[in-house]
Design a protein around this motif. Structure first.
Motif, PDB file in Angstrom:
ATOM      1  N   PHE A  19       1.881   4.808  -6.547  1.00  0.00           N
ATOM      2  CA  PHE A  19       2.514   3.382  -6.341  1.00  0.00           C
ATOM      3  C   PHE A  19       3.277   3.756  -4.998  1.00  0.00           C
ATOM      4  O   PHE A  19       3.218   2.995  -4.134  1.00  0.00           O
ATOM      5  CB  PHE A  19       3.367   3.333  -7.607  1.00  0.00           C
ATOM      6  N   ILE A  22       0.908   4.015  -1.586  1.00  0.00           N
ATOM      7  CA  ILE A  22       0.403   2.664  -1.299  1.00  0.00           C
ATOM      8  C   ILE A  22       1.424   1.846  -0.798  1.00  0.00           C
ATOM      9  O   ILE A  22       1.240   1.017   0.025  1.00  0.00           O
ATOM     10  CB  ILE A  22      -0.463   1.934  -2.354  1.00  0.00           C
ATOM     11  N   LEU A  23       2.765   1.970  -1.400  1.00  0.00           N
ATOM     12  CA  LEU A  23       3.704   0.979  -1.119  1.00  0.00           C
ATOM     13  C   LEU A  23       4.262   1.516   0.572  1.00  0.00           C
ATOM     14  O   LEU A  23       4.254   0.465   1.253  1.00  0.00           O
ATOM     15  CB  LEU A  23       4.936   1.064  -1.883  1.00  0.00           C
ATOM     16  N   ARG A  26       1.252   0.402   3.018  1.00  0.00           N
ATOM     17  CA  ARG A  26       0.994  -1.080   3.503  1.00  0.00           C
ATOM     18  C   ARG A  26       2.359  -1.569   3.792  1.00  0.00           C
ATOM     19  O   ARG A  26       2.151  -2.685   4.557  1.00  0.00           O
ATOM     20  CB  ARG A  26       0.743  -1.771   2.006  1.00  0.00           C
ATOM     21  N   HIS A  27       3.376  -1.016   3.545  1.00  0.00           N
ATOM     22  CA  HIS A  27       4.910  -1.505   4.047  1.00  0.00           C
ATOM     23  C   HIS A  27       5.773  -0.806   4.405  1.00  0.00           C
ATOM     24  O   HIS A  27       6.760  -0.347   3.829  1.00  0.00           O
ATOM     25  CB  HIS A  27       5.272  -2.420   2.687  1.00  0.00           C
ATOM     26  N   GLU A  88       2.836  -6.281  -5.681  1.00  0.00           N
ATOM     27  CA  GLU A  88       1.515  -6.242  -5.356  1.00  0.00           C
ATOM     28  C   GLU A  88       1.234  -4.793  -5.399  1.00  0.00           C
ATOM     29  O   GLU A  88       0.116  -4.242  -6.103  1.00  0.00           O
ATOM     30  CB  GLU A  88       1.355  -6.461  -3.832  1.00  0.00           C
ATOM     31  N   CYS A  89       1.927  -3.884  -5.072  1.00  0.00           N
ATOM     32  CA  CYS A  89       1.491  -2.354  -4.912  1.00  0.00           C
ATOM     33  C   CYS A  89       1.462  -1.719  -6.637  1.00  0.00           C
ATOM     34  O   CYS A  89       0.907  -0.930  -6.991  1.00  0.00           O
ATOM     35  CB  CYS A  89       2.473  -1.609  -4.270  1.00  0.00           C
ATOM     36  N   GLN A  92      -1.507  -2.954  -8.526  1.00  0.00           N
ATOM     37  CA  GLN A  92      -2.454  -1.955  -7.867  1.00  0.00           C
ATOM     38  C   GLN A  92      -2.558  -0.825  -8.512  1.00  0.00           C
ATOM     39  O   GLN A  92      -3.654  -0.345  -8.877  1.00  0.00           O
ATOM     40  CB  GLN A  92      -2.481  -1.911  -6.351  1.00  0.00           C
ATOM     41  N   ALA A  93      -1.444  -0.151  -8.660  1.00  0.00           N
ATOM     42  CA  ALA A  93      -1.313   1.158  -9.281  1.00  0.00           C
ATOM     43  C   ALA A  93      -1.754   1.089 -10.772  1.00  0.00           C
ATOM     44  O   ALA A  93      -2.429   2.095 -11.237  1.00  0.00           O
ATOM     45  CB  ALA A  93       0.075   1.593  -9.081  1.00  0.00           C
TER      46      ALA A  93
END
Length: 381
Positions: A19, A22-23, A26-27, A88-89, A92-93
């Motif tokens: 998590f 990717i967080l 992406r951000h 969002e993340c 996804q996780a």
């Protein structure tokens, strides 16, 4: 939601790592909101998820929990715009580790729950911002070593800092940016808003060791808002029982000081039990004995569990059982988790109703604190 969480349960540690990976990918702009080391943060993410799922069909307590989270996240710099990115993340996780168990229906359920939780958190933060700052800038004005790895630290906030005796405060130090730890003032509120904390250096504890061994007068710190529910209840006619272990004596001392200011002790019996493994670890006992000389209504007793000392030998539950009964008392407890659990069980066995036992959980109270409205008896006492 519960079924999908059960599927990913064996992989929650990897899920938390994934998590945050990717967080931040992406951000990247949110990375500065988090401490450099994320081990504790990952564990808190999992605990927060578990609490939300636990409360997902209990709207009242879910709102109460998310409101606490929203208010508490203000000190991290969290903004309403961050919530969609996190959601969002997170989904996804969850989908990555749930595998075939992740269906459109499950995804929709998680999306609805997260959106509702995020909305409550954002609204609570916005309402809180109307009444108080997110953080209080302060500096250390006094630093005294008390022995056994404990320092007494007095802090002066730049702005008035309102709190209630028994509450706790989150502190951020310059040695560990964005890493907040909870400590309780050891006194009732003062006119000058100064706060004195008793901090024990914990092995491996970044913040506690910095405060005990490196902090000096003049060093800056930041304070989060006061939190906690272990405050004196207006329960007419009930005597008071206080149980403390280690630096858990700090908020208990504050409550006794507040009881003295309120004149409660003059009309009630007030008993304090301090527990430790050895006599050397009976932190603050002399101070409380001196307080009992000032307040004739305060009775102080100590219990030592790992050393044979006449008159002091025994665990806190054993000593509590010896000096009871306590079913007519309002009980306030603070100390290490094992001590808290054993003391609560002892009091329950001896007839103290659960709603007359007050404590704030150790570690991160917002993730574990009891929720729910007071019982009718609590409302009318």
């Amino acid at each position: 939601m519960r079924g999908s969480l059960a599927v990913v349960a064996p992989h929650v540690a990897e899920l938390a790592v994934y998590f945050y990976d990717i967080l931040f990918a992406r951000h990247p702009q949110v990375r500065d909101l988090f401490p450099a080391e994320l081990d504790v943060q990952r564990e808190r993410l999992v605990r927060g998820l578990l609490r939300i799922v636990e409360l997902v069909d209990d709207p009242g307590n879910l709102v109460a929990f998310c409101s606490r989270l929203g208010r508490g996240h203000r000190k991290f710099g969290t903004q309403s715009a961050h919530y969609p990115a996190v959601g969002e993340c997170l989904l996804q996780a969850l989908s990555h580790y749930a595998g075939p168990a992740w269906s459109p229906e499950v995804a929709a359920a998680w999306q609805r729950a997260y959106t509702a939780a995020a909305d409550v958190m954002a609204r609570a933060a916005e309402e809180d911002a109307r009444h108080r700052p997110a953080v209080w800038h302060a500096h250390i004005v006094k630093h005294v070593h008390r022995g056994h790895g404990i320092a007494e630290i007095t802090i002066q906030p730049q702005l008035p800092y309102p709190f209630v005796a028994g509450q706790y405060v989150s502190i951020e130090t310059p040695w560990a940016p964005r890493l907040w730890r909870h400590y309780s003032p050891a006194h009732a509120p003062r006119p000058n808003s100064q706060l004195t904390f008793h901090v024990r250096a914990v092995p491996g504890g970044t913040v506690s060791n910095a405060l005990v061994h490196h902090a000096r007068p003049g060093d800056p710190v930041r304070l989060g808002p006061p939190e906690g529910d272990m405050v004196l209840r207006p329960t007419a006619g009930r005597d008071l029982l206080f149980v403390a272990g280690g630096t858990g004596l700090a908020p208990i001392r504050a409550l006794i000081e507040q009881a003295a200011q309120n004149g409660i002790g003059n009309a009630r019996e007030v008993s304090l039990f301090i527990g430790a493994r050895t006599a050397d670890e009976l932190y603050g006992l002399d101070d409380m004995l001196r307080m009992s000389q000032r307040y004739h209504w305060l009775r102080v007793r100590a219990a030592v569990s790992h050393e044979r000392i006449a008159g002091l030998e025994g665990t806190l539950p054993e000593v509590l059982a010896e000096f009871g009964p306590w079913y007519r008392h309002e009980a306030y407890l603070c100390g290490p988790p094992q001590m808290l659990g054993e003391a609560m069980q002892a009091l329950r066995r001896h007839g103290v109703p659960p709603h007359h036992i007050h404590y704030d959980p150790w570690d991160v109270p917002v993730l574990t604190a009891p929720l729910g409205p007071p019982t009718p008896e609590e409302e009318t006492d």
